[in-house]
Scaffold this motif. Structure first.
Motif, PDB file in Angstrom:
ATOM      1  N   GLN A 181       0.857  -1.188   0.000  1.00  0.00           N
ATOM      2  CA  GLN A 181       0.000   0.000   0.000  1.00  0.00           C
ATOM      3  C   GLN A 181       0.891   1.236   0.000  1.00  0.00           C
ATOM      4  OE1 GLN A 181      -2.624   0.415   3.378  1.00  0.00           O
ATOM      5  NE2 GLN A 181      -4.048   1.703   2.269  1.00  0.00           N
ATOM      6  N   ILE A 182       0.707   2.125  -0.988  1.00  0.00           N
ATOM      7  CA  ILE A 182       1.592   3.257  -1.198  1.00  0.00           C
ATOM      8  C   ILE A 182       0.932   4.555  -0.739  1.00  0.00           C
ATOM      9  CG2 ILE A 182       2.908   4.569  -2.899  1.00  0.00           C
ATOM     10  CD1 ILE A 182       3.919   1.717  -2.426  1.00  0.00           C
ATOM     11  N   PHE A 183       1.711   5.383  -0.053  1.00  0.00           N
ATOM     12  CA  PHE A 183       1.255   6.700   0.373  1.00  0.00           C
ATOM     13  C   PHE A 183       2.274   7.733  -0.096  1.00  0.00           C
ATOM     14  CE2 PHE A 183      -0.570   3.742   3.403  1.00  0.00           C
ATOM     15  CZ  PHE A 183      -1.895   4.169   3.500  1.00  0.00           C
ATOM     16  N   ARG A 184       1.794   8.914  -0.436  1.00  0.00           N
ATOM     17  CA  ARG A 184       2.665   9.997  -0.906  1.00  0.00           C
ATOM     18  C   ARG A 184       2.900  10.984   0.240  1.00  0.00           C
ATOM     19  NH1 ARG A 184       3.490  12.063  -6.155  1.00  0.00           N
ATOM     20  NH2 ARG A 184       1.821  10.705  -6.924  1.00  0.00           N
ATOM     21  N   GLY A 185       4.109  11.015   0.768  1.00  0.00           N
ATOM     22  CA  GLY A 185       4.492  12.018   1.767  1.00  0.00           C
ATOM     23  C   GLY A 185       4.146  11.704   3.200  1.00  0.00           C
ATOM     24  N   ALA A 186       2.950  11.147   3.450  1.00  0.00           N
ATOM     25  CA  ALA A 186       2.527  10.867   4.827  1.00  0.00           C
ATOM     26  C   ALA A 186       1.477   9.766   4.795  1.00  0.00           C
ATOM     27  CB  ALA A 186       1.966  12.127   5.485  1.00  0.00           C
ATOM     28  N   SER A 187       1.219   9.172   5.969  1.00  0.00           N
ATOM     29  CA  SER A 187       0.245   8.090   6.052  1.00  0.00           C
ATOM     30  C   SER A 187      -0.374   8.058   7.445  1.00  0.00           C
ATOM     31  CB  SER A 187       0.924   6.741   5.767  1.00  0.00           C
ATOM     32  OG  SER A 187       0.084   5.662   6.146  1.00  0.00           O
ATOM     33  N   PRO A 188      -1.667   7.713   7.549  1.00  0.00           N
ATOM     34  CA  PRO A 188      -2.277   7.558   8.870  1.00  0.00           C
ATOM     35  C   PRO A 188      -1.882   6.254   9.558  1.00  0.00           C
ATOM     36  CG  PRO A 188      -3.872   7.055   7.150  1.00  0.00           C
ATOM     37  CD  PRO A 188      -2.640   7.571   6.460  1.00  0.00           C
ATOM     38  N   ARG A 189      -1.259   5.344   8.812  1.00  0.00           N
ATOM     39  CA  ARG A 189      -0.879   4.059   9.402  1.00  0.00           C
ATOM     40  C   ARG A 189       0.398   4.195  10.220  1.00  0.00           C
ATOM     41  NH1 ARG A 189      -1.397  -0.929   5.303  1.00  0.00           N
ATOM     42  NH2 ARG A 189      -0.145  -1.783   7.015  1.00  0.00           N
ATOM     43  N   LYS A 190       0.327   3.751  11.460  1.00  0.00           N
ATOM     44  CA  LYS A 190       1.470   3.878  12.361  1.00  0.00           C
ATOM     45  C   LYS A 190       2.567   2.865  12.044  1.00  0.00           C
ATOM     46  CE  LYS A 190      -1.274   5.751  16.174  1.00  0.00           C
ATOM     47  NZ  LYS A 190      -1.692   5.587  17.589  1.00  0.00           N
ATOM     48  N   ASP A 191       2.232   1.811  11.280  1.00  0.00           N
ATOM     49  CA  ASP A 191       3.225   0.790  10.965  1.00  0.00           C
ATOM     50  C   ASP A 191       3.886   1.025   9.608  1.00  0.00           C
ATOM     51  OD1 ASP A 191       0.948   0.295   9.474  1.00  0.00           O
ATOM     52  OD2 ASP A 191       1.179  -1.884   9.528  1.00  0.00           O
ATOM     53  N   ALA A 192       3.617   2.152   8.975  1.00  0.00           N
ATOM     54  CA  ALA A 192       4.126   2.411   7.625  1.00  0.00           C
ATOM     55  C   ALA A 192       5.648   2.579   7.624  1.00  0.00           C
ATOM     56  CB  ALA A 192       3.464   3.651   7.033  1.00  0.00           C
ATOM     57  N   ILE A 193       6.271   2.009   6.595  1.00  0.00           N
ATOM     58  CA  ILE A 193       7.707   2.193   6.351  1.00  0.00           C
ATOM     59  C   ILE A 193       7.897   3.495   5.578  1.00  0.00           C
ATOM     60  CG2 ILE A 193       9.771   1.200   5.298  1.00  0.00           C
ATOM     61  CD1 ILE A 193       8.666  -0.434   7.622  1.00  0.00           C
ATOM     62  N   ARG A 194       8.895   4.283   5.946  1.00  0.00           N
ATOM     63  CA  ARG A 194       9.150   5.578   5.310  1.00  0.00           C
ATOM     64  C   ARG A 194      10.379   5.483   4.410  1.00  0.00           C
ATOM     65  NH1 ARG A 194      10.054   8.046   9.446  1.00  0.00           N
ATOM     66  NH2 ARG A 194      12.275   8.522   9.313  1.00  0.00           N
ATOM     67  N   LEU A 195      10.204   5.846   3.133  1.00  0.00           N
ATOM     68  CA  LEU A 195      11.322   5.827   2.189  1.00  0.00           C
ATOM     69  C   LEU A 195      11.862   7.242   2.014  1.00  0.00           C
ATOM     70  CD1 LEU A 195      13.092   4.320   0.134  1.00  0.00           C
ATOM     71  CD2 LEU A 195      11.348   4.804  -1.600  1.00  0.00           C
ATOM     72  N   GLU A 196      13.095   7.456   2.469  1.00  0.00           N
ATOM     73  CA  GLU A 196      13.790   8.731   2.319  1.00  0.00           C
ATOM     74  C   GLU A 196      14.897   8.569   1.283  1.00  0.00           C
ATOM     75  OE1 GLU A 196      12.996  11.475   3.816  1.00  0.00           O
ATOM     76  OE2 GLU A 196      11.920  10.969   5.665  1.00  0.00           O
ATOM     77  N   SER A 197      15.128   9.604   0.474  1.00  0.00           N
ATOM     78  CA  SER A 197      16.140   9.515  -0.580  1.00  0.00           C
ATOM     79  C   SER A 197      16.906  10.830  -0.682  1.00  0.00           C
ATOM     80  CB  SER A 197      15.489   9.204  -1.931  1.00  0.00           C
ATOM     81  OG  SER A 197      14.676   8.050  -1.845  1.00  0.00           O
ATOM     82  N   TRP A 198      18.182  10.717  -1.048  1.00  0.00           N
ATOM     83  CA  TRP A 198      19.036  11.899  -1.168  1.00  0.00           C
ATOM     84  C   TRP A 198      19.886  11.782  -2.435  1.00  0.00           C
ATOM     85  CZ3 TRP A 198      18.543   8.701   2.982  1.00  0.00           C
ATOM     86  CH2 TRP A 198      17.955   9.234   4.139  1.00  0.00           C
ATOM     87  N   LEU A 199      20.029  12.878  -3.156  1.00  0.00           N
ATOM     88  CA  LEU A 199      20.967  12.952  -4.267  1.00  0.00           C
ATOM     89  C   LEU A 199      22.161  13.768  -3.800  1.00  0.00           C
ATOM     90  CD1 LEU A 199      21.381  12.319  -7.361  1.00  0.00           C
ATOM     91  CD2 LEU A 199      20.667  14.685  -7.749  1.00  0.00           C
ATOM     92  N   PHE A 200      23.362  13.192  -3.900  1.00  0.00           N
ATOM     93  CA  PHE A 200      24.567  13.894  -3.478  1.00  0.00           C
ATOM     94  C   PHE A 200      25.729  13.489  -4.377  1.00  0.00           C
ATOM     95  CE2 PHE A 200      24.090  10.015  -1.070  1.00  0.00           C
ATOM     96  CZ  PHE A 200      25.353   9.436  -1.071  1.00  0.00           C
ATOM     97  N   ILE A 201      26.866  14.130  -4.182  1.00  0.00           N
ATOM     98  CA  ILE A 201      28.061  13.835  -4.965  1.00  0.00           C
ATOM     99  C   ILE A 201      29.055  13.108  -4.063  1.00  0.00           C
ATOM    100  CG2 ILE A 201      29.988  14.806  -6.266  1.00  0.00           C
ATOM    101  CD1 ILE A 201      28.170  17.104  -7.063  1.00  0.00           C
ATOM    102  N   TRP A 202      29.431  11.910  -4.497  1.00  0.00           N
ATOM    103  CA  TRP A 202      30.337  11.072  -3.716  1.00  0.00           C
ATOM    104  C   TRP A 202      31.503  10.664  -4.617  1.00  0.00           C
ATOM    105  CZ3 TRP A 202      29.700   5.215  -2.758  1.00  0.00           C
ATOM    106  CH2 TRP A 202      30.632   4.771  -1.826  1.00  0.00           C
ATOM    107  N   ASN A 203      32.722  11.018  -4.182  1.00  0.00           N
ATOM    108  CA  ASN A 203      33.922  10.749  -4.972  1.00  0.00           C
ATOM    109  C   ASN A 203      33.795  11.318  -6.389  1.00  0.00           C
ATOM    110  OD1 ASN A 203      35.182   9.420  -2.860  1.00  0.00           O
ATOM    111  ND2 ASN A 203      34.485   7.390  -3.511  1.00  0.00           N
ATOM    112  N   GLY A 204      33.170  12.491  -6.474  1.00  0.00           N
ATOM    113  CA  GLY A 204      33.044  13.174  -7.759  1.00  0.00           C
ATOM    114  C   GLY A 204      31.950  12.643  -8.655  1.00  0.00           C
ATOM    115  N   ARG A 205      31.119  11.704  -8.160  1.00  0.00           N
ATOM    116  CA  ARG A 205      30.070  11.125  -8.997  1.00  0.00           C
ATOM    117  C   ARG A 205      28.707  11.351  -8.360  1.00  0.00           C
ATOM    118  NH1 ARG A 205      31.360   5.094 -10.608  1.00  0.00           N
ATOM    119  NH2 ARG A 205      29.979   5.672 -12.341  1.00  0.00           N
ATOM    120  N   LEU A 206      27.698  11.594  -9.198  1.00  0.00           N
ATOM    121  CA  LEU A 206      26.335  11.721  -8.692  1.00  0.00           C
ATOM    122  C   LEU A 206      25.879  10.399  -8.091  1.00  0.00           C
ATOM    123  CD1 LEU A 206      24.496  13.763 -11.470  1.00  0.00           C
ATOM    124  CD2 LEU A 206      24.804  14.429  -9.082  1.00  0.00           C
TER     125      LEU A 206
END
Length: 253
Positions: A181-206
């Protein structure tokens, strides 16, 4: 001015705009042209190649451009890829603007003939519902995933278009996961898994790093992709399939 009705929405191609009552939603140019193509051939399956030829006119682009635009349209229309009301994904073929069939006139009432049929259909419907419940359970029984937008950790605003495209791809791929079950940004379910993502530069590579976290903050899954601007969106689909398998395995424990 030509307009198209899409459920409660009215689409104005010349204004690149969706309207619903007093509400107005502006569409990006390519999203508007894609929706215009779908509307002009409502009910037909439009292939990604056809969309690329008509909207991008043969210009070289990423293979994920069409799914990203479709995801943007679904978000604007408040549509759900797994239970679509407007835009349907036809596996291995393309996309289709769904057309509601015209209402059929009510049949004359024949109590002696219709009553046994109605009772039989009702019993069949109950049996099918019971079977579906036994096989799949309710939405509350499925693992829940909250997809958060990708964060630009490069400190360079020039990468924001890639961040936006990656966010759209994450949501588009998440909506294709089976048994989640997919939620965008937030969810009323207390057991929901949260997917966080970051774009950064590591060793000169995206680099795009994804982290699926349990409600207590512990990490359930991580995925990392290093490469250029073309590789990162292409890798998101593979990473999301891996996450889907991990979510289902975790829920089955």
């Amino acid at each position: 001015m030509t307009s198209h009705s899409i459920g409660d929405w009215s689409f104005e191609p010349e204004a690149n705009e969706l309207r619903r009552g007093d509400e107005r939603r502006r569409l990006e140019h390519r999203a508007a042209r894609t929706l215009e193509l779908l509307c002009s051939r409502a009910g037909e399956v439009i292939t990604p190649d056809d969309i690329l030829a008509r909207v991008w006119k043969g210009r070289a682009i990423s293979a994920n451009s069409v799914p990203v635009v479709i995801s943007d349209l679904r978000q604007a229309l408040e549509d759900d890829a797994r239970r679509p009301r407007y835009i349907e994904t036809v596996a291995k073929r393309g996309y289709r603007l769904m057309v509601e069939p015209p209402a059929e006139p009510a049949a004359a009432y024949r109590p002696n003939r219709l009553r046994p049929m109605i009772l039989a259909l009702g019993a069949l419907a109950l049996a099918v519902t019971a079977l579906a419940w036994a096989m799949f359970g309710s939405a509350a029984d499925l693992p829940a995933l909250i997809v958060r937008p990708v964060q630009n950790a490069t400190d360079n605003p020039a990468y924001q278009p890639l961040v936006n495209a990656s966010s759209a791809m994450l949501m588009a791929q998440a909506e294709q996961l089976d048994g989640v079950q997919i939620f965008r940004g937030a969810s009323p379910r207390k057991d929901a898994i949260r997917l966080e993502s970051w774009l950064f530069i590591w060793n000169g590579r995206l680099t795009l790093m994804m982290s699926a976290q349990r409600p207590d903050g512990s990490v359930l899954w991580t995925g990392i992709t290093t490469g250029g601007e073309r590789r990162i969106p292409n890798e998101i689909a593979r990473q999301m399939q891996s996450l889907g398998e991990r979510l289902r395995h975790n829920a089955a424990r």
